[in-house]
Design an enzyme around this catalytic site. Sequence first.
Site, short mmCIF file in Angstrom:
data_model
loop_
_atom_site.label_atom_id
_atom_site.label_comp_id
_atom_site.label_asym_id
_atom_site.label_seq_id
_atom_site.Cartn_x
_atom_site.Cartn_y
_atom_site.Cartn_z
CE LYS A 22 31.91 22.67 21.55
NZ LYS A 22 33.00 22.19 20.36
CE1 TYR A 46 2.18 29.09 5.80
CE2 TYR A 46 3.65 28.17 7.51
CZ TYR A 46 3.31 29.41 6.62
OH TYR A 46 3.64 30.59 7.29
C1 LIG Z 1 33.11 21.07 21.82
C2 LIG Z 1 34.94 20.37 21.99
C3 LIG Z 1 34.84 19.91 23.68
C4 LIG Z 1 33.33 19.20 24.44
O1 LIG Z 1 32.77 17.88 23.33
P1 LIG Z 1 31.93 16.39 23.30
O2 LIG Z 1 31.59 16.10 22.61
O3 LIG Z 1 30.48 17.87 23.59
O4 LIG Z 1 31.94 16.74 24.70
C5 LIG Z 1 35.71 19.02 24.29
N1 LIG Z 1 37.16 20.23 23.41
C6 LIG Z 1 37.10 19.93 21.85
C7 LIG Z 1 38.33 21.19 21.57
C8 LIG Z 1 35.80 20.97 21.52
O5 LIG Z 1 35.98 21.84 20.49
#
Ligand SMILES: *Cc1c(COP(=O)(O)O)cnc(C)c1O
Length: 366
Positions: free
Chosen positions: A34, A250
């Site tokens: 993701k 800046y």
């Molecule tokens: C983002 C997510 C993961 C991965 O989590 P990490 O802490 O990055 O390993 C796993 N399961 C779900 C449902 C998630 O939303």
Amino acid sequence: MRPAWLEVNLDALAHNVSLLRERAGGVPLIGVVKANAYGHGSVEIGRELVRLGVWGLAVATVGEGRHLREAGITAPVLLLGGLHPSQAGEVLAAGLIPSLSTLEAARALDQAARALGRRAVVHVKWDTGMGRVGFPWEDAARVKAALEGLEGLEVGGHYSHFADAEENDAWTRSQIAHFEAVRAAWGAGYLYHLANTAGILNYPEAAYGAVRPGISLYGLWPGVGLKPVARLLARPTLVKCLPPGHPIGYGGLYTTQGHEWIATLPMGYADGMPRLLYNRATVRLEGHNHPVVGRISMDQITVRVPGPMSLETVFEVVTPDFHPSSSLCGWAELTGTVSYEPAVRLAARLPRVYLRGGVEVARADA
Ligand SMILES: *Cc1c(COP(=O)(O)O)cnc(C)c1O
């Protein structure tokens, strides 16, 4: 190519995958890609994970899943989170496995699937204590009866998510116990999965049929032998000597003490470097870290360096380690957040170069 880019080390990714497999007792991985693979580039990372033999990939939005499909990735792609009923049609068209948390979404998906003369494979999400998405675990038997009445659906798996497998043992153990209750109600024949990174590392006994690592794939978790996968590199666009008392950037938040050599690097907060890091971040050159001086601009930063240098010099703005002021984990610490946040903010406008065995094997330049 732009002289500021992200270099992604696929050997480090493979190292992390094998470390996680070992820690999880060899169960299959669902590689979480993701948010553009936590900033690393979801298509190239997704392809590499498939090459490394993961069961499938997981994304947070239908658009992210479609992007993988359009790139030709055919592995199973799980859509995490709560499915809104209005997205039933899109999720099927994209060929994703949705997660169900409500009967509204289940019915919408059932209708959409039957209209296409198909059955939609779904994973059922259970709220075992986090209080965010998922059917309440106590409703396992009732939900089973309701879903079995929907002929357009085929339940392929069940999962839940840890809220604090890093620190809260009692809460985590109660989540595991609640997930066990779901498993008792549904029985065998489904893919059960529960563990994120913290779960894999701290509760290997809860690996079930698969695990869902995200941040650990990218190595952004210190202390367990994982390797950070990305480096942010930049070449200076100019290097000049400023006289004593000269303000920089800046607001003039830094003033030269003596004659100082200043290198200007062509990347800034629009590329994901937190603006809050002014006068605190460092960048690395030939093994030495040098201070970022003055404000971090949208598109540029200024670095105090020992002397003149070629414009072909390559600075490491993000080092592939856990350095307190030049790594993604260091940036997170300095800005009071978790490593996930600076990672996902690595901007799409940064070209990404993928290396295997030190050789470029892919490049993405938006
Ligand atoms: C983002 C997510 C993961 C991965 O989590 P990490 O802490 O990055 O390993 C796993 N399961 C779900 C449902 C998630 O939303």
